[in-house]
Design a protein around this motif. Structure first.
Motif, PDB file in Angstrom:
ATOM      1  N   GLN A 168       7.274   5.625   4.163  1.00 45.58           N
ATOM      2  CA  GLN A 168       6.444   6.717   3.703  1.00 45.58           C
ATOM      3  C   GLN A 168       5.152   6.210   3.082  1.00 45.58           C
ATOM      4  O   GLN A 168       5.128   5.138   2.475  1.00 45.58           O
ATOM      5  N   PRO A 169       4.060   6.944   3.233  1.00 49.20           N
ATOM      6  CA  PRO A 169       2.798   6.509   2.651  1.00 49.20           C
ATOM      7  C   PRO A 169       2.723   6.846   1.173  1.00 49.20           C
ATOM      8  O   PRO A 169       3.441   7.720   0.677  1.00 49.20           O
ATOM      9  N   VAL A 170       1.849   6.145   0.467  1.00 51.14           N
ATOM     10  CA  VAL A 170       1.507   6.503  -0.904  1.00 51.14           C
ATOM     11  C   VAL A 170       0.221   7.314  -0.860  1.00 51.14           C
ATOM     12  O   VAL A 170      -0.743   6.937  -0.192  1.00 51.14           O
ATOM     13  N   TYR A 196       0.823  -1.210   0.000  1.00 48.57           N
ATOM     14  CA  TYR A 196       0.000   0.000   0.000  1.00 48.57           C
ATOM     15  C   TYR A 196       0.858   1.262   0.000  1.00 48.57           C
ATOM     16  O   TYR A 196       0.331   2.376  -0.063  1.00 48.57           O
ATOM     17  N   ASN A 197       2.191   1.111   0.101  1.00 54.65           N
ATOM     18  CA  ASN A 197       3.064   2.284   0.252  1.00 54.65           C
ATOM     19  C   ASN A 197       4.124   2.359  -0.842  1.00 54.65           C
ATOM     20  O   ASN A 197       5.268   2.697  -0.581  1.00 54.65           O
ATOM     21  N   TYR A 238      -4.399   9.032   2.164  1.00 60.43           N
ATOM     22  CA  TYR A 238      -3.167   8.312   2.473  1.00 60.43           C
ATOM     23  C   TYR A 238      -3.342   7.551   3.774  1.00 60.43           C
ATOM     24  O   TYR A 238      -4.231   7.845   4.591  1.00 60.43           O
ATOM     25  N   THR A 261       6.775  12.575   1.125  1.00 57.28           N
ATOM     26  CA  THR A 261       6.108  12.063  -0.076  1.00 57.28           C
ATOM     27  C   THR A 261       5.545  13.231  -0.869  1.00 57.28           C
ATOM     28  O   THR A 261       4.955  14.156  -0.298  1.00 57.28           O
TER      29      THR A 261
END
Length: 268
Positions: free
Chosen positions: A184-186, A112-113, A202, A261
């Motif tokens: 880090q998130p997407v 998911y990231n 996110y 991000t």
């Protein structure tokens, strides 16, 4: 440029590769490939967050069976969902033996990231299938992901007549949020381009004691500070009113304690 630890397989295993671009973040690329750098054939992944200019130097091992246990994985394939979840499938022999021609199962995992980490593996096929000889040419795997489901099909000789099998599962069943403060998130964005309002979603894998959300223009000049402060782990949504923004390209920056991000978006 050569990808990190991208050692090709050159034997009876199928050393396939796949490269995908995140539909929600044009700077995020994720690639997977078969590699024996760990002593036996694994599915490895690398990612880039700057459009392929640089790549993460430590590949992620996607299959989660014990390292160097002699069991072979190969014939990987993958794809992004419309909301930016990267899904991978491959032939896996963790339950059959340590030979390249041992029977295989289909296993899957999701990120998911943007390829920075992968979910625990899930077996997608129900039984072991005999190995498919290289000269058959029908051992490829199909992967398609919607915003809700992962779909996989593959060739299977369990009945002795080379049939095509299919399975699906919901992405929510595959994904688990792990407590990694440095991951880090997407960010997913819709609609893009936009005219009036734009929404950013996110998932934070860990609490952030300090964070900020900013919009900058194409030259890096700060246009608007959206938020500054702590954020808790889990899903978040930011809705931005485009009133006052001139038409053009902008960058949505979200910064945590150990990461940053960036997502490009367009105001019509």
């Amino acid at each position: 440029q050569q990808l990190p630890a991208a050692t090709a397989i050159n034997d009876t295993l199928q050393g396939s590769t796949y490269l995908g671009a995140n539909p929600t973040n044009p700077l995020n690329l994720v690639g997977i490939y078969t590699s024996n750098i760990n002593g036996d054939a694994d599915i490895l992944s690398v990612y880039s967050n700057d459009g392929g200019m640089t790549w993460a130097q430590t590949p992620i091992r996607v299959n989660d069976d014990p390292i160097a246990n002699g069991n072979q994985q190969d014939m990987c394939w993958a794809g992004f969902s419309p909301n930016g979840t990267f899904c991978a499938a491959w032939r896996d022999r963790r339950n059959s033996g340590d030979y390249a021609v041992s029977p295989f199962e289909i296993w899957v995992s999701a990120s998911y990231n943007g390829g920075a980490s992968f979910s625990p593996n899930v077996m997608f096929s129900s039984v072991l299938s005999p190995d498919i000889p290289l000269d058959k040419g029908n051992d490829f795997i199909g992967v398609a992901a919607s915003s809700t489901f992962l779909h996989v099909n593959w060739c299977d000789d369990r009945a002795g007549n080379w049939e095509i099998f299919y399975n699906r599962d919901s992405l929510s069943n595959l994904l688990t949020v792990e407590n990694h403060p440095d991951v880090q998130p997407v960010v997913t964005v819709f609609p893009n381009p936009f005219s009036d309002r734009i929404t950013f979603n996110y998932v934070l894998p860990a609490d952030q004691e300090e964070s900020s959300i900013e919009i900058v223009d194409a030259n890096g000049k700060l246009v608007r500070t959206i938020y500054s402060g702590s954020q808790s782990a889990g899903p978040h949504e930011v809705v931005i009113d485009g009133t006052g923004l001139a038409s053009g390209n902008y960058i949505f920056n979200i910064t945590g304690v150990l990461w940053k991000t960036s997502v490009l978006f367009v105001k019509e």
